[in-house]
Design an enzyme around this catalytic site. Structure first.
Site, PDB file in Angstrom:
ATOM      1  N   TYR A 212       2.351  10.253   1.045  1.00 20.35           N
ATOM      2  CA  TYR A 212       3.491   9.708   1.766  1.00 20.35           C
ATOM      3  C   TYR A 212       4.796  10.248   1.180  1.00 20.35           C
ATOM      4  CZ  TYR A 212      -0.008   6.339   3.445  1.00 20.35           C
ATOM      5  OH  TYR A 212      -1.122   5.745   3.993  1.00 20.35           O
TER       6      TYR A 212
ATOM      7  N   ASP B 217       0.835  -1.193   0.000  1.00 17.47           N
ATOM      8  CA  ASP B 217       0.000   0.000   0.000  1.00 17.47           C
ATOM      9  C   ASP B 217       0.873   1.248   0.000  1.00 17.47           C
ATOM     10  OD1 ASP B 217      -2.603   1.514   0.484  1.00 17.47           O
ATOM     11  OD2 ASP B 217      -1.395   2.157   2.198  1.00 17.47           O
TER      12      ASP B 217
ATOM     13  N   LYS C 194      -3.969   5.823  -3.295  1.00 18.00           N
ATOM     14  CA  LYS C 194      -5.076   6.595  -2.750  1.00 18.00           C
ATOM     15  C   LYS C 194      -5.374   7.822  -3.606  1.00 18.00           C
ATOM     16  CE  LYS C 194      -3.911   4.887   1.822  1.00 18.00           C
ATOM     17  NZ  LYS C 194      -2.588   4.301   1.503  1.00 18.00           N
TER      18      LYS C 194
END
Length: 338
Positions: free
Chosen positions: A60, A55, A85
């Protein structure tokens, strides 16, 4: 050497994930720096061990995590399941970042929240470019909700999702561009609102169904079973408090949390089980959970996690925790419920 990780199906999709996954936030340097080669080595080690679920997210390291994960999985995608995401677009940084952040040495971008139809479609294209891949398997709507945005600021963002963003996700899934859609959040309440928009496949919920906290047990987890959706449990160590740290929910743990952790650890010691091992394995006692997603920073940390993962835990430990009311009433445990 590959390990024998069991697999579980993701919702009603054809995807199957190993019950242990690899989260990509820590690799991007949250709170402390992680050299790029160390991050890549961690992803490679996970792949070599047989972990098949990875993931990541644009947020990030402001793109760093997607670059690093893509570097390793490029050419190794067969048999893997990759999620990223939507909800944040990255723009080139001009001057200082708009708000404080916890990333050490992030890439020079800033984030713009956008949960609209166009924003989600653009986010997917941008993520694929950073990953250097032509597809991801699962898309999560990232951090929508009052915990991130506040009640008033969240209202127009939620309207973006309700009026067009969900449509974009459904189109991407129905056309086969992705196999699964869901939310990736720290609060289960917003997922209950999302169920009103339509059907979802899987939710990445961080910190709300752990050995320390089962606040999401009902109605969230029970609704997932009713609607055929799976749960990926992020943050199984509750930001570090269940692995010997002092942080809970990204801040200093209050005394009542510290006391509960001590009580749980005392039960674990009775059965000669390390607290982190119990914390890692606990979420899988719930039938809605398909994966537990820790975020190691190095191959050595991953090896330690795998050691805890392979620790044998007697069913009596869970029963003892239930008897001492350290698990919420109704929590599924081997042999019954708390």
């Amino acid at each position: 050497m590959a390990q024998g990780f069991s697999k579980r199906r993701v919702g009603q999709t054809a995807l199957e994930v190993t019950t242990l996954g690899l989260g990509g936030a820590s690799l991007a340097g949250i709170f402390s720096r992680v050299p790029d080669e160390q991050a890549r080595a961690t992803v490679q080690h996970a792949h070599d061990l047989g972990i098949n679920y990875f993931d990541t997210a644009p947020q990030y390291g402001y793109g760093r995590s997607e670059h690093l994960v893509g570097d390793v999985l490029r050419g190794r995608r067969e048999g893997t399941v990759l999620s990223s995401k939507v909800g944040r677009l990255l723009k080139p940084l001009q001057g200082d970042w708009a708000k404080p952040h916890n990333w050490i040495d992030p890439l020079p971008f800033d984030e713009v929240y956008d949960y609209s139809y166009d924003g989600i479609m653009r986010s997917v294209e941008d993520s694929l470019a950073r990953l250097g891949l032509n597809a991801v398997d699962i898309l999560y709507v990232h951090d929508i909700g009052t915990m991130t945005h506040g009640e008033e600021a969240n209202k127009p963002l939620w309207q973006q999702l309700a009026s067009g963003g969900y449509k974009a996700l459904r189109e991407l899934r129905d056309s086969g561009v992705v196999s699964g859609i869901g939310l990736g959040v720290n609060e289960w309440e917003v997922i209950m609102d999302a169920f009103e928009l339509g059907d979802w496949d899987v939710f990445l919920l961080a910190g709300r169904y752990t050995l320390l906290e089962q606040t999401s047990l009902d109605p969230f987890m029970t609704t997932c079973l009713q609607r055929g959706a799976s749960v990926v449990v992020g943050g199984p160590f509750n930001s570090g408090i269940l692995v010997g740290g002092s942080t809970w929910n990204y801040g200093k743990a209050p005394e009542e949390i510290v006391e509960k952790v001590r009580a749980i650890e005392a039960v674990c010691k009775q059965f000669d089980v390390p607290l982190p091992a119990a914390a890692l394995q606990f979420p899988l006692t719930h039938p809605a959970v398909c994966n537990v997603l820790p975020g190691p920073r190095s191959p050595e940390e991953l090896d330690e996690i795998v050691g805890w993962w392979n620790t044998e835990i007697p069913e009596e430990l869970w029963s003892a925790l239930a008897e001492k009311r350290l698990l919420a009433e109704g929590t599924p445990i081997p042999g019954g419920r708390a």
